[in-house]
Design a protein around this motif. Structure first.
Motif, short mmCIF file in Angstrom:
data_model
loop_
_atom_site.label_atom_id
_atom_site.label_comp_id
_atom_site.label_asym_id
_atom_site.label_seq_id
_atom_site.Cartn_x
_atom_site.Cartn_y
_atom_site.Cartn_z
N HIS A 1 42.48 43.05 67.37
CA HIS A 1 41.55 42.17 68.21
C HIS A 1 40.36 42.11 67.21
N LEU A 2 39.54 41.11 67.55
CA LEU A 2 38.19 41.07 67.03
C LEU A 2 37.34 41.92 67.61
N THR A 3 36.28 42.38 66.69
CA THR A 3 35.24 43.35 67.04
C THR A 3 34.15 43.15 66.30
N ALA B 1 39.86 45.30 64.69
CA ALA B 1 40.39 46.68 64.99
C ALA B 1 41.70 46.59 65.63
N ILE B 2 42.16 47.61 66.05
CA ILE B 2 43.62 47.91 66.77
C ILE B 2 43.54 48.98 68.04
N GLN B 3 44.49 48.60 68.69
CA GLN B 3 44.29 49.69 70.08
C GLN B 3 45.90 50.10 70.36
N GLU B 4 46.09 51.03 70.49
CA GLU B 4 47.59 51.35 71.08
C GLU B 4 47.66 50.82 72.47
N ALA B 5 48.84 50.26 72.70
CA ALA B 5 49.02 49.76 74.29
C ALA B 5 50.55 50.29 74.82
N TYR B 6 50.64 50.06 75.92
CA TYR B 6 51.92 50.35 76.48
C TYR B 6 52.32 49.20 77.70
N TRP B 7 53.52 49.21 78.18
CA TRP B 7 53.93 48.47 79.10
C TRP B 7 54.10 49.34 80.37
N PRO C 1 48.52 60.74 63.56
CA PRO C 1 47.20 60.79 63.13
C PRO C 1 46.19 59.90 63.50
N LEU C 2 45.06 60.45 63.80
CA LEU C 2 44.09 59.47 64.46
C LEU C 2 43.22 58.56 63.41
N ALA C 3 43.42 57.23 63.46
CA ALA C 3 42.69 56.44 62.42
C ALA C 3 41.56 56.02 63.07
N LYS C 4 40.50 55.13 62.29
CA LYS C 4 39.31 54.82 62.91
C LYS C 4 39.18 53.44 62.86
N ASN C 5 38.68 52.62 63.75
CA ASN C 5 38.40 51.41 63.77
C ASN C 5 37.00 51.09 63.09
N PRO C 6 36.83 49.82 62.43
CA PRO C 6 38.04 48.82 62.16
C PRO C 6 38.95 48.93 61.20
N ILE C 7 40.12 48.18 61.19
CA ILE C 7 41.28 48.59 60.09
C ILE C 7 40.82 47.68 58.93
N LEU C 8 40.39 46.44 59.50
CA LEU C 8 39.63 45.51 58.30
C LEU C 8 38.12 45.17 58.35
N PRO C 9 37.46 46.25 58.14
CA PRO C 9 36.16 45.86 58.00
C PRO C 9 35.39 44.97 57.07
#
Length: 541
Positions: free
Chosen positions: A264-266, A283-289, A2-10
């Protein structure tokens, strides 16, 4: 997913450090001059977070009396070595100058709940330290280097030195292993090891509009470190169009199924002046290698929406909070600087929150101020106060507060003849010498005894209106007092506009002062924080 919305810690939750232990995720964030120190949130799904601990909760671990606004606890790092949690943190005594006097400490515990050990002093050579646990069991202390000689380039690079937990100190050689890119202001380092590479993730560009996450790698712990092909794997420095600004100061975590995320901070600017009234958030972002480099999905710009294992609980986010004071203080609340809260408040005394009048609301040492974060752009707050002042040097009430130079304060006080009255004390337009705003709003006489309801409403993060009512029945409904104020002055940017630096966020709560030295008490029956979901909230989490 599912899609979540940033920030995760408002709200004010900056400088995130994340760690996973089994199926549990923990994020530690900065608290600056607010006590107890360091917020640690817990999650099972990366989407829903609960505050579980503020570990720096006793004098041995933290004493902030005398630190300036936006000094205090900077950029903690939370890690786990397979047996114990390790927390590294900075206590900054002052800022806005060549000398920041940032002292770095290390504590550890078998569980998040503690007990946390008395801290070990590491150094004072820079801030934002971290501890890296290498595969061979050795521990390494990593922090930025502050060079007071080199204005404007005070950020000299990233220092590496071994930490010996058995000796409780740093040992061996120290080396500046990475100086970053031309963006400058290198800080917030974290080290990782993966596939035979050592990776360093740093913040650059300062914690404002040019903030960025920069990565480099090396086959050798001591370097040299090669900068990422993109240089900055996450940044909004080149655009004003993305909803999330100021992105930087990141940390990465892997899920049990092998996915990687970057927290990350935002900041989320509002209004004509683009002020981030909710402070610096997480906030949070999906990342990949790819090719042994980390990339942010759809980056380097941050995404307002991100796929996470969990679904955010919107009902909880928008729920009204009605705080009563029958026992311990709710964990949503904090106070300022002092490790001796019993001197400034008692929760549960006759079912009330009782504040003991101490120093002024602008004090850096001992002020009775208990408040919670503003975590919505629009909200209402209300309380009921019982306070019997004898003159103008005793005052207590409801405050929307950023710092000693940025606040709005509706007080119950008295004039020189002892006539009780309501008085607004504000710092909407701070001056160099820190005077209260003038001309002051005419005080409102109130009966010599009886409780008073005090309330405020903030809309869109840009307007603030106070209200009051009398509990003796003469004024039952809330009525306006004072003008509509500019709520956006409760922000980093408002302080920055005056040429200073600030890093916290807006709070709302209650306060009490007694400058006669009599410790006159103010009793509060309840506190209400009511989020308002309206069209002014363009983010609408």
């Amino acid at each position: 997913m599912p899609l979540a919305k940033n920030p995760i810690l408002p709200g004010f939750n900056p400088d995130p450090s994340i760690v996973r232990v089994g199926s549990d995720y923990y994020i530690a964030t900065s608290t600056f001059e607010w006590y107890p120190g360091v917020q640690i949130h817990h999650s099972k799904d990366l989407a829903n977070w609960t505050l579980v601990k503020r570990p720096l909760d006793r004098t041995a671990l933290l004493d902030l009396r005398g630190v300036s606004d936006s000094a205090g606890v900077w950029a903690p790092c939370l890690t786990h070595d397979g047996a114990r949690f390790w927390l590294v943190y900075t206590i900054t005594k002052a800022q806005n100058g060549a000398f920041v006097d940032c002292h770095n400490y290390i504590t550890n515990a078998a569980s998040i709940e503690g007990p946390w050990t008395d801290p070990v002093y590491a150094n004072s050579s820079g801030f934002d330290p971290s501890v890296f646990h290498d595969e061979d069991g050795r521990k390494w202390f990593v922090n930025m280097l502050w060079d007071h000689r080199s204005r404007p380039n005070l950020f000299a690079g990233i220092s590496l030195q071994e930490f010996d937990p058995s000796l409780g100190r740093l040992v061996g050689p120290r080396k500046n292993i990475y100086q970053g890119t031309k963006l400058g202001c290198i800080e917030g380092p974290h080290l990782y090891r993966r596939n035979g590479w050592y990776y360093i993730l740093v913040a650059e560009g300062g914690t404002g509009w040019h903030h960025a996450c920069t990565m480099a790698r090396s086959r050798n712990l001591w370097g040299p470190y090669e900068t990422h092909p993109q240089q900055h794997i996450l940044t909004a420095k080149d655009t004003t169009f993305t909803a999330l600004q100021k992105v930087g100061h990141g940390d990465i975590v892997d899920t049990p199924d092998g996915k990687t995320y970057l927290v990350h901070l935002t900041g989320r600017p509002v209004g004509h002046d683009r002020r981030c009234v909710l402070g610096r958030e997480t906030a949070i972002q999906e990342a990949y290698w790819k090719d042994d480099w980390l990339y942010v999905k759809d980056g380097p710009l941050p995404s307002l929406h991100v796929k996470l294992p969990g679904i955010q609980n919107q009902v909880r986010y928008w729920a009204e909070k009605h705080y009563t004071f029958d026992g311990e203080l709710d964990p949503d609340f904090q106070w300022l600087r002092t490790p001796l809260p019993e001197r400034i408040f008692q929760a549960g005394k006759a079912g009330k929150l009782t504040l003991v009048g101490r120093e002024s609301i602008g004090s850096r040492f001992e002020q009775a101020l208990v408040a919670r974060r503003q975590s919505h752009l629009s909200y209402d707050a209300e309380t009921s106060i019982d306070f019997q002042p004898e003159d103008e040097r005793q005052y207590a009430g409801l405050t929307a507060y950023y710092g000693g130079a940025n606040f709005f304060y509706l007080t119950v006080t008295a004039n020189a003849e002892g006539q009780r009255e309501l008085l607004l004390m504000t710092r909407e337009k701070p001056t160099v010498r820190n005077w209260l705003d003038e001309p002051m709003v005419d005080p409102v006489p109130i009966p010599s005894s009886g409780k008073v309801r005090l309330a405020l409403e903030v809309r869109g993060g840009t307007s603030l209106q106070f209200f009051y009512a009398l509990c003796d029945g003469t004024i039952e409904e809330l009525v306006k007092i004072g003008p509509v104020y500019d709520a956006s002055v409760l922000s980093d940017e408002a302080v920055n506009d005056r040429g200073a630096s600030a890093f916290t966020g807006a709070f709302v709560g209650v306060a009490c002062s007694d400058l006669n030295g009599l410790a006159r008490e103010a009793a509060f029956d309840y506190f209400v924080y009511r989020p308002i979901k309206d069209s002014s909230d363009r983010y609408d989490i």
